[in-house]
Design a protein around this motif. Structure first.
Motif, PDB file in Angstrom:
ATOM      1  N   MET A  56       1.229  -1.546   0.012  1.00  0.00           N
ATOM      2  CA  MET A  56      -0.306   0.190   0.124  1.00  0.00           C
ATOM      3  C   MET A  56       0.744   1.228   0.014  1.00  0.00           C
ATOM      4  O   MET A  56       0.736   2.423  -0.846  1.00  0.00           O
ATOM      5  N   ARG A  57       2.132   1.243   0.625  1.00  0.00           N
ATOM      6  CA  ARG A  57       2.595   2.163   0.872  1.00  0.00           C
ATOM      7  C   ARG A  57       3.452   2.813  -0.333  1.00  0.00           C
ATOM      8  O   ARG A  57       3.231   3.440  -1.009  1.00  0.00           O
ATOM      9  N   ALA A  58       4.076   1.462  -0.970  1.00  0.00           N
ATOM     10  CA  ALA A  58       4.828   1.566  -2.076  1.00  0.00           C
ATOM     11  C   ALA A  58       3.525   1.811  -3.481  1.00  0.00           C
ATOM     12  O   ALA A  58       4.309   2.893  -4.391  1.00  0.00           O
ATOM     13  N   ARG A  59       2.624   1.159  -3.970  1.00  0.00           N
ATOM     14  CA  ARG A  59       1.763   2.297  -4.230  1.00  0.00           C
ATOM     15  C   ARG A  59       1.576   3.429  -4.037  1.00  0.00           C
ATOM     16  O   ARG A  59       1.059   4.176  -5.621  1.00  0.00           O
ATOM     17  N   PHE A  60       1.219   4.187  -2.667  1.00  0.00           N
ATOM     18  CA  PHE A  60       1.117   5.859  -2.509  1.00  0.00           C
ATOM     19  C   PHE A  60       1.932   6.412  -2.786  1.00  0.00           C
ATOM     20  O   PHE A  60       2.068   7.756  -3.234  1.00  0.00           O
ATOM     21  N   MET A  61       3.554   5.779  -2.727  1.00  0.00           N
ATOM     22  CA  MET A  61       4.787   6.624  -3.706  1.00  0.00           C
ATOM     23  C   MET A  61       4.860   6.508  -4.693  1.00  0.00           C
ATOM     24  O   MET A  61       6.207   6.793  -5.361  1.00  0.00           O
ATOM     25  N   ALA A  62       4.082   5.376  -5.596  1.00  0.00           N
ATOM     26  CA  ALA A  62       4.171   5.043  -7.346  1.00  0.00           C
ATOM     27  C   ALA A  62       5.153   4.955  -7.634  1.00  0.00           C
ATOM     28  O   ALA A  62       6.296   4.479  -8.435  1.00  0.00           O
ATOM     29  N   LEU A  63       5.848   3.710  -6.379  1.00  0.00           N
ATOM     30  CA  LEU A  63       6.789   2.600  -6.638  1.00  0.00           C
ATOM     31  C   LEU A  63       6.080   1.764  -7.460  1.00  0.00           C
ATOM     32  O   LEU A  63       6.889   0.844  -8.031  1.00  0.00           O
ATOM     33  N   LEU A  64       4.804   1.334  -6.716  1.00  0.00           N
ATOM     34  CA  LEU A  64       4.167   0.250  -7.674  1.00  0.00           C
ATOM     35  C   LEU A  64       2.929   0.579  -8.315  1.00  0.00           C
ATOM     36  O   LEU A  64       1.883   1.289  -7.656  1.00  0.00           O
ATOM     37  N   PRO A  65       2.855   0.258  -9.233  1.00  0.00           N
ATOM     38  CA  PRO A  65       0.992  -0.012 -10.318  1.00  0.00           C
ATOM     39  C   PRO A  65       0.438  -0.299  -9.559  1.00  0.00           C
ATOM     40  O   PRO A  65       0.436  -1.562  -8.935  1.00  0.00           O
ATOM     41  N   TYR A  66      -0.809   0.682  -8.834  1.00  0.00           N
ATOM     42  CA  TYR A  66      -2.407  -0.335  -8.460  1.00  0.00           C
ATOM     43  C   TYR A  66      -2.527  -0.969  -9.057  1.00  0.00           C
ATOM     44  O   TYR A  66      -3.202  -2.049  -8.231  1.00  0.00           O
ATOM     45  N   VAL A  67      -2.600  -1.184 -11.286  1.00  0.00           N
ATOM     46  CA  VAL A  67      -3.602  -1.816 -12.321  1.00  0.00           C
ATOM     47  C   VAL A  67      -2.302  -2.091 -12.536  1.00  0.00           C
ATOM     48  O   VAL A  67      -2.099  -1.517 -13.525  1.00  0.00           O
ATOM     49  N   VAL A  68      -1.806  -3.529 -13.248  1.00  0.00           N
ATOM     50  CA  VAL A  68      -1.465  -3.642 -14.470  1.00  0.00           C
ATOM     51  C   VAL A  68      -1.497  -3.820 -14.634  1.00  0.00           C
ATOM     52  O   VAL A  68      -2.984  -4.220 -15.890  1.00  0.00           O
TER      53      VAL A  68
END
Length: 73
Positions: free
Chosen positions: A61-73
């Motif tokens: 969740m933190r990585a998605r918020f920091m834009a390190l991981l995408p929410y949906v691929v």
């Protein structure tokens, strides 16, 4: 007819490494714990213990918020 048996590991990968928590900046290991659509694998599938599965959830969740991981691929 024989049933397939799942290979059961004795401990989760983070317990074996001796990690206290999962780092949200380690995106390579977090990508291994998510599906191709971006969903987090369950405890049964990933083999994590409850403590580290909760830590993985928060880290993703933190990585998605920091834009390190995408929410949906």
């Amino acid at each position: 007819m024989s049933k397939k048996r799942l290979i059961k590991t004795s401990k989760c990968r983070f317990c074996r490494m001796g990690a206290e928590s999962v780092d949200y900046k380690d995106t390579q290991s977090l990508l291994k714990l998510t599906t191709s659509q971006g969903k987090i694998f369950s405890r049964k599938r990933s083999g994590n213990c409850a403590r580290h599965q909760h830590s993985v959830k928060n880290s993703v969740m933190r990585a998605r918020f920091m834009a390190l991981l995408p929410y949906v691929v």
